[in-house]
Design an enzyme around this catalytic site. Structure first.
Site, short mmCIF file in Angstrom:
data_model
loop_
_atom_site.label_atom_id
_atom_site.label_comp_id
_atom_site.label_asym_id
_atom_site.label_seq_id
_atom_site.Cartn_x
_atom_site.Cartn_y
_atom_site.Cartn_z
N GLU A 172 0.91 -1.31 0.22
CA GLU A 172 -0.14 -0.07 0.06
C GLU A 172 0.96 1.20 0.03
O GLU A 172 1.78 1.33 0.83
CB GLU A 172 -1.03 -0.03 1.29
CG GLU A 172 -1.76 1.21 0.92
CD GLU A 172 -2.91 1.67 2.17
OE1 GLU A 172 -2.87 0.70 3.15
OE2 GLU A 172 -3.26 2.75 2.12
N LYS A 174 1.29 4.93 0.55
CA LYS A 174 0.77 6.29 1.13
C LYS A 174 1.03 7.25 0.60
O LYS A 174 2.15 7.40 0.15
CB LYS A 174 1.00 6.04 2.70
CG LYS A 174 0.66 5.14 3.62
CD LYS A 174 -1.01 5.04 3.73
CE LYS A 174 -1.29 4.02 4.95
NZ LYS A 174 -2.51 3.55 4.94
N ASP A 298 -6.32 -8.62 10.48
CA ASP A 298 -5.16 -8.54 11.66
C ASP A 298 -4.88 -9.80 12.13
O ASP A 298 -3.70 -10.12 12.97
CB ASP A 298 -5.54 -7.57 12.86
CG ASP A 298 -5.82 -6.14 12.33
OD1 ASP A 298 -4.97 -5.62 11.39
OD2 ASP A 298 -6.64 -5.57 12.69
O1 G3P Z 1 -4.97 -1.99 2.54
C1 G3P Z 1 -5.88 -2.03 3.59
C2 G3P Z 1 -5.76 -1.04 4.60
O2 G3P Z 1 -4.77 -1.40 5.26
C3 G3P Z 1 -6.13 0.29 4.50
O3 G3P Z 1 -6.35 1.07 5.59
O4 G3P Z 1 -5.27 2.52 7.42
O5 G3P Z 1 -4.90 0.25 7.60
O6 G3P Z 1 -3.72 1.37 5.84
P1 G3P Z 1 -4.92 1.27 6.88
CA CA Z 2 -2.50 -0.36 4.78
#
Ligand code: G3P
Ligand code: CA
Length: 311
Positions: A172, A174, A298
């Site tokens: 992911e 950011k 999780d």
């Molecule tokens: O990729 C799914 C989830 O990780 C997105 O939200 O805030 O946990 O990075 P977050």
């Molecule tokens: Ca994430």
């Protein structure tokens, strides 16, 4: 190369990944009619219920617990290096406040890699026991002790371990969504693509972001790498929403999941990766959804247990 051809190539890549992963799989419609369809078990930020999030220890635990892959968050340091960190600031999951007391608010973007590598990204987990797994004994004391001194990994380290552990990775990215794309976001995508290619991990990754422009750029420069858009609410026309940027999958927040939308996405050949699902009943429910490709949790140990038991 046409957009449709690109999608066909990505679908072939995902199918190869399915074979590679031993059948837990991405684009595997044949399995979707079964009572318990195959679904990818994806450890959120690693197995973060039993190890400090976004660390190599969390990836190792994910593999030990039977996850197919792990999701992790990537940000860029002040000197242009890519590291794993969820928050914009280092304070919650490292000892940055103690090591660099005068550097509030401890933004990742204000620290060099060398500085970040001095930080302890594991002790907070032992001190705070955020999921109660140390208190419950699921993480035994000797295992918890190993987390002290855990470092913030670079993307290179995370991908090398992904390869070593035979895992799949949801990277992911950011960023601050901006249109047009900021140089920093562009640099992040460029460096991520270069690493994936260098390490030969094209078939084993899904790059996702809330930032549409990052995924649009990813698919422009690397159509062979699967890309997903993260959403917290379901777009009115999800297929068009993905096609507009050339993405391969939609990653909706669990509360935004919609069976009809998922059906449409599945029929059109797109993946659906739901996050973050933790309760056993929800894990079981989503595991039975025929158009859910992967579940980000999780608690990969719970999901693996549910799938293995056919519950
Ligand atoms: O990729 C799914 C989830 O990780 C997105 O939200 O805030 O946990 O990075 P977050
Ligand atoms: Ca994430």
């Amino acid at each position: 190369m046409g957009v449709e051809m690109n999608r066909v190539l990505v679908a072939i890549g995902l199918a190869l990944a399915v074979v590679f992963l031993g059948g837990h799989g991405a684009a595997d419609p044949v399995r979707k009619g079964e009572s318990m369809p195959s679904v990818l078990v994806i450890a959120h930020r690693g197995a973060r219920s039993v190890a400090p999030e976004n660390t190599l220890a969390a990836a190792r635990r994910a593999a030990e617990l039977g996850a197919d892959g792990w999701e992790f968050d990537v940000q860029m340091t002040k000197d242009g290096e890519l590291v794993l960190m969820h928050d914009e600031a280092l304070a919650r999951t490292t000892d940055a406040g103690t090591v660099f007391p005068g550097r509030s608010p401890w933004r990742v973007a204000d620290f060099t890699l060398h500085e970040i590598q001095k930080l302890d990204a594991g002790s907070w987990f032992v001190a705070q026991d955020p999921f109660g797994t140390i208190a419950s004994g699921e993480v035994p004391p000797e295992k918890a002790a190993e987390f002290h001194g855990e470092r913030v990994p670079t993307l290179r380290e995370a991908l090398l371990l992904t390869k070593e552990l035979d895992l799949w990775a949801n990277i992911e990215l950011k960023g601050t969504p901006l249109s047009p794309l900021s140089n920093r976001s562009k640099d992040t995508v460029d460096k991520t693509v270069a690493l994936i290619r260098e390490l030969g991990l094209t078939e084993r990754v899904l790059v996702s972001s809330f930032d549409r422009e990052m995924i649009r750029y990813l698919k422009r420069i690397a159509p062979e790498i699967a890309g997903a858009l993260l959403v917290i609410s379901m777009p009115s026309d999800p297929v068009a929403y993905l096609r507009e940027v050339g993405a391969d999958a939609l990653n909706p927040k669990a509360s935004a999941f919609d069976r009809d939308a998922a059906r449409g996405l599945g029929m059109a050949g797109f993946g659906v990766y739901v996050w973050t699902v933790n309760e056993p009943a929800d894990l079981s429910r989503f595991a039975r959804e025929p158009d859910v490709t992967g579940i980000i949790t999780d608690w990969p140990q719970r999901l693996r247990g549910i799938l293995d038991a056919g519950r």
